[in-house]
Design an enzyme around this catalytic site. Sequence first.
Site, PDB file in Angstrom:
ATOM      1  CE  LYS A  13      -2.460  -0.965   3.651  1.00 26.13           C
ATOM      2  NZ  LYS A  13      -1.891  -2.296   3.911  1.00 26.13           N
ATOM      3  NE  ARG A  88      -7.758   0.418  13.486  1.00 23.74           N
ATOM      4  CZ  ARG A  88      -7.528   0.882  14.706  1.00 23.74           C
ATOM      5  NH1 ARG A  88      -6.342   1.356  15.011  1.00 23.74           N
ATOM      6  NH2 ARG A  88      -8.480   0.900  15.611  1.00 23.74           N
ATOM      7  NE  ARG A 127       9.069  -6.321   5.697  1.00 21.60           N
ATOM      8  CZ  ARG A 127       7.908  -5.688   5.817  1.00 21.60           C
ATOM      9  NH1 ARG A 127       7.376  -5.084   4.787  1.00 21.60           N
ATOM     10  NH2 ARG A 127       7.279  -5.655   6.982  1.00 21.60           N
ATOM     11  NE  ARG A 161      11.247  -4.323  10.238  1.00 27.71           N
ATOM     12  CZ  ARG A 161      10.801  -3.359   9.427  1.00 27.71           C
ATOM     13  NH1 ARG A 161      11.179  -2.112   9.618  1.00 27.71           N
ATOM     14  NH2 ARG A 161      10.000  -3.652   8.428  1.00 27.71           N
ATOM     15  NE  ARG A 172       2.017  -6.503  10.756  1.00 24.06           N
ATOM     16  CZ  ARG A 172       3.106  -6.292  10.033  1.00 24.06           C
ATOM     17  NH1 ARG A 172       4.226  -6.963  10.309  1.00 24.06           N
ATOM     18  NH2 ARG A 172       3.099  -5.433   9.033  1.00 24.06           N
TER      19      ARG A 172
END
Length: 219
Positions: A13, A88, A127, A161, A172
Amino acid sequence: MRIVLVGPPGAGKGTQAAYLAKNLSIPHISTGDLFRANISQGTELGKKAKAYMDAGDLVPDEVTIGMAEDRLDAPDAAGGFLLDGFPRNEFQARALDAYLAAHGIKLDGVLDLEVPEDEVVKRIAGRRVCRNDSAHVFHVEYKQPKAPGVCDECGGELYQRSDDAEDKVRNRLDVYHRETEPIIDYYKQQNLVVTISALGPVADVTKRAMDALQDRRED
């Protein structure tokens, strides 16, 4: 144009918002930027948000809505905007509708970036970020460093992370499905939603998005 951008974590996004806002000559308004700006400027809303965040609590909808409305009142948003991360949930979506109605304007479209859940997990969990500079980001499959575990830019150590761990990513996604995904149905009832695939090269996704938004403009 006045656009809301939605999609799960890892859909790209932020990347697409930047390209679309530039191509459409409208401001990119992200929730993260709103929070950072209000907190750094010490606004009343920023102080309220910081107090909740420092306590480890979620910032209430009313505070987020207030920040968004203040930003939409800015002169550069008069001719259009792209909202990223707001609304949201359905409560925020209804608040946005009320704000727009009070100002005699409407959304032109809600762009839904669609990505399979397994791809989202692969994108985020893969990542690796440089400890020296978090702007240096690599991926175990899509953007491998020249030397395993070493940043190409500065030689720093690459690491995953904690928020990018697979269990955190799936959590999430659960939050997204529970809280944010329902706004897609909410906006479908208003015939505003256009859904595109967010798979493939960034430029291809941007072209799909621009084509879809152009169709909305011509309707």
